[in-house]
Design a protein around this motif. Structure first.
Motif, mmCIF file in Angstrom:
data_model
loop_
_atom_site.group_PDB
_atom_site.id
_atom_site.type_symbol
_atom_site.label_atom_id
_atom_site.label_comp_id
_atom_site.label_asym_id
_atom_site.label_seq_id
_atom_site.Cartn_x
_atom_site.Cartn_y
_atom_site.Cartn_z
ATOM 1 N N PHE A 1 12.710 14.539 -23.475
ATOM 2 C CA PHE A 1 13.870 13.642 -23.459
ATOM 3 C C PHE A 1 15.005 14.244 -22.632
ATOM 4 O O PHE A 1 15.599 13.563 -21.784
ATOM 5 C CB PHE A 1 14.316 13.369 -24.905
ATOM 6 C CG PHE A 1 15.539 12.517 -25.028
ATOM 7 C CD1 PHE A 1 15.620 11.273 -24.425
ATOM 8 C CD2 PHE A 1 16.613 12.944 -25.788
ATOM 9 C CE1 PHE A 1 16.752 10.477 -24.565
ATOM 10 C CE2 PHE A 1 17.746 12.162 -25.932
ATOM 11 C CZ PHE A 1 17.810 10.920 -25.319
ATOM 12 N N SER A 2 15.293 15.518 -22.829
ATOM 13 C CA SER A 2 16.362 16.198 -22.081
ATOM 14 C C SER A 2 16.046 16.231 -20.589
ATOM 15 O O SER A 2 16.911 15.939 -19.750
ATOM 16 C CB SER A 2 16.553 17.619 -22.591
ATOM 17 O OG SER A 2 16.902 17.624 -23.954
ATOM 18 N N LEU A 3 14.810 16.584 -20.255
ATOM 19 C CA LEU A 3 14.391 16.635 -18.853
ATOM 20 C C LEU A 3 14.450 15.248 -18.215
ATOM 21 O O LEU A 3 14.937 15.093 -17.088
ATOM 22 C CB LEU A 3 12.985 17.218 -18.742
ATOM 23 C CG LEU A 3 12.410 17.320 -17.330
ATOM 24 C CD1 LEU A 3 13.257 18.251 -16.471
ATOM 25 C CD2 LEU A 3 10.971 17.796 -17.374
ATOM 26 N N LEU A 4 13.979 14.240 -18.926
ATOM 27 C CA LEU A 4 14.038 12.871 -18.409
ATOM 28 C C LEU A 4 15.479 12.433 -18.168
ATOM 29 O O LEU A 4 15.777 11.785 -17.162
ATOM 30 C CB LEU A 4 13.370 11.900 -19.382
ATOM 31 C CG LEU A 4 11.876 11.730 -19.256
ATOM 32 C CD1 LEU A 4 11.322 10.928 -20.438
ATOM 33 C CD2 LEU A 4 11.511 11.065 -17.944
ATOM 34 N N PHE A 5 16.379 12.787 -19.097
ATOM 35 C CA PHE A 5 17.784 12.426 -18.919
ATOM 36 C C PHE A 5 18.328 13.012 -17.619
ATOM 37 O O PHE A 5 18.995 12.331 -16.844
ATOM 38 C CB PHE A 5 18.638 12.884 -20.107
ATOM 39 C CG PHE A 5 20.066 12.435 -19.997
ATOM 40 C CD1 PHE A 5 20.448 11.187 -20.459
ATOM 41 C CD2 PHE A 5 21.026 13.242 -19.398
ATOM 42 C CE1 PHE A 5 21.760 10.753 -20.334
ATOM 43 C CE2 PHE A 5 22.337 12.819 -19.268
ATOM 44 C CZ PHE A 5 22.709 11.570 -19.739
ATOM 45 N N VAL A 6 18.023 14.280 -17.376
ATOM 46 C CA VAL A 6 18.487 14.938 -16.148
ATOM 47 C C VAL A 6 17.885 14.266 -14.915
ATOM 48 O O VAL A 6 18.588 13.988 -13.943
ATOM 49 C CB VAL A 6 18.161 16.454 -16.179
ATOM 50 C CG1 VAL A 6 18.411 17.104 -14.841
ATOM 51 C CG2 VAL A 6 18.965 17.147 -17.275
ATOM 52 N N LEU A 7 16.587 13.976 -14.951
ATOM 53 C CA LEU A 7 15.933 13.327 -13.811
ATOM 54 C C LEU A 7 16.489 11.921 -13.567
ATOM 55 O O LEU A 7 16.706 11.527 -12.418
ATOM 56 C CB LEU A 7 14.422 13.274 -14.021
ATOM 57 C CG LEU A 7 13.689 14.604 -13.961
ATOM 58 C CD1 LEU A 7 12.223 14.426 -14.339
ATOM 59 C CD2 LEU A 7 13.822 15.236 -12.576
ATOM 60 N N VAL A 8 16.715 11.170 -14.629
ATOM 61 C CA VAL A 8 17.290 9.826 -14.486
ATOM 62 C C VAL A 8 18.708 9.927 -13.928
ATOM 63 O O VAL A 8 19.100 9.138 -13.065
ATOM 64 C CB VAL A 8 17.242 9.054 -15.822
ATOM 65 C CG1 VAL A 8 18.077 7.786 -15.773
ATOM 66 C CG2 VAL A 8 15.802 8.720 -16.190
ATOM 67 N N ALA A 9 19.464 10.912 -14.395
ATOM 68 C CA ALA A 9 20.818 11.104 -13.871
ATOM 69 C C ALA A 9 20.790 11.443 -12.380
ATOM 70 O O ALA A 9 21.537 10.859 -11.586
ATOM 71 C CB ALA A 9 21.544 12.202 -14.657
ATOM 72 N N ILE A 10 19.921 12.360 -12.003
ATOM 73 C CA ILE A 10 19.834 12.761 -10.585
ATOM 74 C C ILE A 10 19.390 11.595 -9.710
ATOM 75 O O ILE A 10 19.996 11.326 -8.669
ATOM 76 C CB ILE A 10 18.884 13.970 -10.415
ATOM 77 C CG1 ILE A 10 19.520 15.226 -11.021
ATOM 78 C CG2 ILE A 10 18.537 14.200 -8.947
ATOM 79 C CD1 ILE A 10 18.567 16.406 -11.148
ATOM 80 N N THR A 11 18.342 10.883 -10.157
ATOM 81 C CA THR A 11 17.845 9.765 -9.346
ATOM 82 C C THR A 11 18.791 8.567 -9.376
ATOM 83 O O THR A 11 18.714 7.698 -8.510
ATOM 84 C CB THR A 11 16.433 9.321 -9.786
ATOM 85 O OG1 THR A 11 16.463 8.953 -11.169
ATOM 86 C CG2 THR A 11 15.419 10.423 -9.549
ATOM 87 N N GLY A 12 19.691 8.526 -10.351
ATOM 88 C CA GLY A 12 20.705 7.471 -10.395
ATOM 89 C C GLY A 12 21.949 7.808 -9.588
ATOM 90 O O GLY A 12 22.549 6.938 -8.965
ATOM 91 N N LEU A 13 22.327 9.083 -9.601
ATOM 92 C CA LEU A 13 23.528 9.496 -8.857
ATOM 93 C C LEU A 13 23.268 9.657 -7.362
ATOM 94 O O LEU A 13 24.167 9.414 -6.549
ATOM 95 C CB LEU A 13 24.074 10.804 -9.432
ATOM 96 C CG LEU A 13 24.650 10.730 -10.840
ATOM 97 C CD1 LEU A 13 24.973 12.124 -11.361
ATOM 98 C CD2 LEU A 13 25.896 9.859 -10.866
ATOM 99 N N THR A 14 22.068 10.048 -6.998
ATOM 100 C CA THR A 14 21.738 10.256 -5.582
ATOM 101 C C THR A 14 21.994 9.005 -4.735
ATOM 102 O O THR A 14 22.590 9.124 -3.658
ATOM 103 C CB THR A 14 20.292 10.759 -5.430
ATOM 104 O OG1 THR A 14 20.161 11.988 -6.155
ATOM 105 C CG2 THR A 14 19.926 10.993 -3.974
#
Length: 168
Positions: free
Chosen positions: A98-111
């Motif tokens: 869950f933590s890793l997915l949150f970071v990945l979703v944040a990165i792919t959303g902010l990029t």
């Protein structure tokens, strides 16, 4: 008691802004992106808001959610360190994913925001958005599981806080 109020407030903020983020993101995806083949009906209104309004709601909720999430991770930093140092990955797999997915979703959303701000490649921006959308669906499943596993704490803490402050 102050620590419980603080944690409850942060968790409530995560829950509220998580719901707003998920709702606005899913609405944008389903109403404006899916099946439109690049012809987004930006002036179609849903609950009184058009495409641009929903994008603003989504972006604001993401920023607030991210601030709460950063503080939440800070609150649980000792737990993360213990899990990593003691290699308790299997026991805590759901929270770690869950933590890793949150970071990945944040990165792919902010990029895509940065690509847009820098007037970068539109195709690359859309690729990141597609990856973000797919990962976010998986994240929502983990979010639901995460919340369900902590509902008892949430209600117990709420009752404790309510009883303490209603007696004064």
């Amino acid at each position: 008691m102050g620590n419980n109020v603080n944690r409850f407030t942060v968790n409530l903020g995560l829950l509220i802004f998580g719901i707003i983020t998920v709702f606005s993101g899913m609405l944008i995806q389903i109403k404006y992106h899916m099946g439109n083949h690049g012809n987004i009906a930006i002036n179609d209104f849903v609950l009184g808001l058009n495409y641009h309004d929903w994008c603003v709601v989504h972006k604001i909720s993401i920023v607030v959610l991210s601030l709460f999430a950063i503080y939440h991770i800070y609150q649980h930093w000792k737990w993360y360190k213990a899990v990593i140092s003691k290699r308790l990955f299997a026991k805590n797999q759901q929270v770690l994913i869950f933590s890793l997915l949150f970071v990945l979703v944040a990165i792919t959303g902010l990029t895509p925001w940065f690509i847009d701000l820098l007037k970068g490649n539109e195709l690359l921006r859309k690729v990141f958005i597609e990856i973000h959308d797919k990962l976010a669906i998986i994240l929502v499943v983990y979010l639901i599981l995460h919340v369900i596993r902590r509902m008892k704490w949430f209600f117990t803490t709420f009752d404790t806080i309510k009883n303490k402050y209603s007696l004064q």
